[in-house]
Structure formats: C-alpha cells, structure tokens
Motif scaffolding. Sequence first.
Motif, PDB file in Angstrom:
ATOM      1  N   ALA A   1      -0.960 -18.589 -55.080  1.00 54.36           N
ATOM      2  CA  ALA A   1      -0.717 -17.481 -54.158  1.00 54.36           C
ATOM      3  C   ALA A   1      -0.595 -18.035 -52.744  1.00 54.36           C
ATOM      4  N   THR A   2       0.008 -17.252 -51.864  1.00 59.38           N
ATOM      5  CA  THR A   2       0.149 -17.678 -50.482  1.00 59.38           C
ATOM      6  C   THR A   2       0.101 -16.457 -49.575  1.00 59.38           C
ATOM      7  N   ARG A   3       0.244 -16.697 -48.297  1.00 60.04           N
ATOM      8  CA  ARG A   3       0.319 -15.585 -47.353  1.00 60.04           C
ATOM      9  C   ARG A   3       1.300 -15.955 -46.246  1.00 60.04           C
ATOM     10  N   ILE A   4       1.749 -14.921 -45.553  1.00 62.11           N
ATOM     11  CA  ILE A   4       2.685 -15.106 -44.442  1.00 62.11           C
ATOM     12  C   ILE A   4       2.527 -13.921 -43.505  1.00 62.11           C
ATOM     13  N   GLY A   5       2.845 -14.133 -42.258  1.00 61.08           N
ATOM     14  CA  GLY A   5       2.792 -13.051 -41.291  1.00 61.08           C
ATOM     15  C   GLY A   5       2.708 -13.600 -39.889  1.00 61.08           C
ATOM     16  N   LEU A   6       2.723 -12.709 -38.943  1.00 63.24           N
ATOM     17  CA  LEU A   6       2.735 -13.108 -37.540  1.00 63.24           C
ATOM     18  C   LEU A   6       1.422 -13.742 -37.102  1.00 63.24           C
ATOM     19  N   GLU A   7       0.372 -13.626 -37.911  1.00 62.70           N
ATOM     20  CA  GLU A   7      -0.837 -14.392 -37.618  1.00 62.70           C
ATOM     21  C   GLU A   7      -0.568 -15.880 -37.743  1.00 62.70           C
ATOM     22  N   ASP A   8       0.176 -16.271 -38.777  1.00 61.65           N
ATOM     23  CA  ASP A   8       0.382 -17.691 -39.058  1.00 61.65           C
ATOM     24  C   ASP A   8       1.566 -18.298 -38.323  1.00 61.65           C
ATOM     25  N   THR A   9       2.630 -17.541 -38.172  1.00 57.51           N
ATOM     26  CA  THR A   9       3.817 -18.080 -37.498  1.00 57.51           C
ATOM     27  C   THR A   9       4.623 -16.962 -36.861  1.00 57.51           C
ATOM     28  N   LEU A  10       5.263 -17.277 -35.756  1.00 57.40           N
ATOM     29  CA  LEU A  10       6.183 -16.337 -35.100  1.00 57.40           C
ATOM     30  C   LEU A  10       7.629 -16.663 -35.427  1.00 57.40           C
ATOM     31  N   LEU A  11       7.834 -17.705 -36.264  1.00 62.51           N
ATOM     32  CA  LEU A  11       9.184 -18.220 -36.485  1.00 62.51           C
ATOM     33  C   LEU A  11       9.593 -18.192 -37.954  1.00 62.51           C
ATOM     34  N   LEU A  12      10.864 -17.970 -38.179  1.00 61.51           N
ATOM     35  CA  LEU A  12      11.472 -18.114 -39.493  1.00 61.51           C
ATOM     36  C   LEU A  12      11.696 -19.600 -39.771  1.00 61.51           C
ATOM     37  N   PRO A  13      11.987 -19.975 -41.003  1.00 62.61           N
ATOM     38  CA  PRO A  13      12.162 -21.405 -41.314  1.00 62.61           C
ATOM     39  C   PRO A  13      13.235 -22.100 -40.478  1.00 62.61           C
ATOM     40  N   ASP A  14      14.263 -21.370 -40.048  1.00 61.90           N
ATOM     41  CA  ASP A  14      15.322 -21.985 -39.255  1.00 61.90           C
ATOM     42  C   ASP A  14      15.004 -22.039 -37.766  1.00 61.90           C
ATOM     43  N   GLY A  15      13.789 -21.624 -37.403  1.00 59.57           N
ATOM     44  CA  GLY A  15      13.363 -21.693 -36.011  1.00 59.57           C
ATOM     45  C   GLY A  15      13.625 -20.444 -35.204  1.00 59.57           C
ATOM     46  N   ARG A  16      14.326 -19.475 -35.779  1.00 64.23           N
ATOM     47  CA  ARG A  16      14.553 -18.222 -35.071  1.00 64.23           C
ATOM     48  C   ARG A  16      13.268 -17.404 -35.009  1.00 64.23           C
ATOM     49  N   ARG A  17      13.165 -16.595 -33.973  1.00 70.06           N
ATOM     50  CA  ARG A  17      12.003 -15.740 -33.805  1.00 70.06           C
ATOM     51  C   ARG A  17      11.981 -14.674 -34.911  1.00 70.06           C
ATOM     52  N   ALA A  18      10.833 -14.495 -35.548  1.00 71.46           N
ATOM     53  CA  ALA A  18      10.672 -13.450 -36.559  1.00 71.46           C
ATOM     54  C   ALA A  18      10.412 -12.128 -35.852  1.00 71.46           C
ATOM     55  N   ARG A  19      11.196 -11.130 -36.167  1.00 70.64           N
ATOM     56  CA  ARG A  19      11.063  -9.854 -35.464  1.00 70.64           C
ATOM     57  C   ARG A  19      10.134  -8.871 -36.142  1.00 70.64           C
ATOM     58  N   SER A  20       9.593  -9.237 -37.290  1.00 65.30           N
ATOM     59  CA  SER A  20       8.650  -8.344 -37.967  1.00 65.30           C
ATOM     60  C   SER A  20       7.929  -9.096 -39.070  1.00 65.30           C
ATOM     61  N   ASN A  21       6.794  -8.566 -39.478  1.00 64.43           N
ATOM     62  CA  ASN A  21       6.106  -9.103 -40.635  1.00 64.43           C
ATOM     63  C   ASN A  21       6.935  -8.941 -41.900  1.00 64.43           C
ATOM     64  N   ALA A  22       7.655  -7.842 -42.001  1.00 68.47           N
ATOM     65  CA  ALA A  22       8.496  -7.609 -43.177  1.00 68.47           C
ATOM     66  C   ALA A  22       9.548  -8.703 -43.327  1.00 68.47           C
ATOM     67  N   ARG A  23      10.121  -9.129 -42.212  1.00 67.47           N
ATOM     68  CA  ARG A  23      11.138 -10.190 -42.278  1.00 67.47           C
ATOM     69  C   ARG A  23      10.517 -11.489 -42.771  1.00 67.47           C
ATOM     70  N   LEU A  24       9.310 -11.782 -42.323  1.00 69.42           N
ATOM     71  CA  LEU A  24       8.616 -12.979 -42.789  1.00 69.42           C
ATOM     72  C   LEU A  24       8.294 -12.891 -44.276  1.00 69.42           C
ATOM     73  N   VAL A  25       7.866 -11.724 -44.732  1.00 74.38           N
ATOM     74  CA  VAL A  25       7.550 -11.545 -46.150  1.00 74.38           C
ATOM     75  C   VAL A  25       8.791 -11.748 -47.007  1.00 74.38           C
ATOM     76  N   ALA A  26       9.895 -11.152 -46.603  1.00 74.87           N
ATOM     77  CA  ALA A  26      11.133 -11.297 -47.367  1.00 74.87           C
ATOM     78  C   ALA A  26      11.545 -12.765 -47.465  1.00 74.87           C
ATOM     79  N   GLU A  27      11.440 -13.488 -46.364  1.00 74.99           N
ATOM     80  CA  GLU A  27      11.811 -14.901 -46.360  1.00 74.99           C
ATOM     81  C   GLU A  27      10.807 -15.700 -47.198  1.00 74.99           C
ATOM     82  N   ALA A  28       9.525 -15.337 -47.130  1.00 79.93           N
ATOM     83  CA  ALA A  28       8.514 -16.045 -47.917  1.00 79.93           C
ATOM     84  C   ALA A  28       8.768 -15.897 -49.403  1.00 79.93           C
ATOM     85  N   LEU A  29       9.139 -14.724 -49.845  1.00 84.56           N
ATOM     86  CA  LEU A  29       9.428 -14.513 -51.256  1.00 84.56           C
ATOM     87  C   LEU A  29      10.616 -15.353 -51.714  1.00 84.56           C
TER      88      LEU A  29
END
Length: 236
Positions: free
Chosen positions: A204-232
């Motif tokens: 199992a893992t976790r993701i969210g704005l607590e751990d990172t503000l960035l997507l894998p490509d270095g772009r700013r993540a605009r929501s926790n939902a966007r991070l979750v989708a990318e994490a999956l």
Amino acid sequence: MVQVCLNGTRSAADGAEVPMSPLDLARSAAEAVAAGATSVHVHPKTPCGQDSLSPRVLAPVLEAVRAQVRVPVGVTTGAWAEPDPAARVARVRSWSVLPDFASVNWHEAGAEEVAGELRARGVAVEAGVFSGTEGVSRFAASPLGPRVLRVLAEVTDPDPATAEASARALLARLGTAHGRPVLLHGQEGGTWPVLRLAGRLGLATRIGLEDTLLLPDGRRARSNARLVAEALAQHG
C-alpha cells in the motif's frame, strides 16, 4: 490501497490548493476518493493554520469529511501538535468525535502511551516508522506492534536519486513488521520513486499535498485528486 494525505503540516503559504478549513478538507477528500483514494489522512488545523489535537478542532473536521466520504478517516497525533506526551494522551482522551485510525510516530516520546490510549478508545493505530530515526528499533520491541492496524513506513530521504535505496533499507530493518500490513511512502523529491517501488513490491502507499506539491513531471499539482489519479497510474 492508496491513502490520500490531504494537507500535513503545510500552511496557506504552500498554496491555495492545500486544504485547511473543515469545508475545504471535506471537498478535497471527496474529490480524492472519487479519484480512487481508499482512505483519508488529515491534519486538523486551527483557524491560524496550526496543527491541533484539540477536540474543538478535530470534531468539525471529522464531521465535515465524513459527510462527504464513506472511507476510513484518520488523523495525526504528531508531537509538533502537542509536544508534551502526557498532554497528548490527555488530548486523545478528550476527543468527543473519534477518527477511524490515528498515526503515531514511534520515534516520538510517549508513542506507546498515545497508542495505548487510542486503542483503549477503539481507535485503530497506524504506526509511523520514519527512516533515519530510532522508530524502527522501538517498534520492533513494542508489545503493541502486533496490534496496530498497519505500519506507515515513512521514507524521509527527499532525494529522488537515493530515496528508493533508503526505502529498501527501511523495509529491511522493519523485517516482518510484527506481521502487520505495511504502507510505504516518500516525501518531497522522494515521493514518486518510493511510490513506484511500493507498487512493484505490492505494498500500500499514500499520496497527497502533505507529501508533495508536484506531479512526477515537475508540474505543480493543483489538487489532491490529481495526485491520487497519477499515483494510481504509477502504482500499477
């Protein structure tokens, strides 16, 4: 399992996308769960943005989030929110609304007492074991180890070049982790390498704005939902 960590110790200075108020936390949690998150970890905040274990702060957050999602909701018990161990236990004892689980950082003074009080109140314990701390050895010797909900293996190495190696070293030190499930995650620059490793290892893992503000490509993540989708997508 992909847990969403909504805000952590971040503040409004980290950007408007970091949810702080009960309403914003509830909205962000709902979006993240819709994106695929299976549990929620949240840091309740005072109006001035400080982490708090006060029942007056905790209750509105839990009530707001639970009105929007039907997955387990957990909170922090970090010593930064209440440095005195006895006061931290007293805070847990005073909670009027209980989370489903709470994370306890095993390297912090009073971890055993806090975890014991949580269990006495029927709150499951997520054992936070940080790399680079005495948390691993303390957890290994803990009589509460076999009774925790899961182990939160937290890789504090922020370097993307070395975070995976740090994660493997932490897992090796954890060994069987008292037979409990392990949730592996990284922080900042180490977030995505460690998340991908968790996927390869079937953890199992976790993701969210607590751990990172960035997507894998270095772009700013605009929501926790966007991070979750990318994490999956990355976790596999």
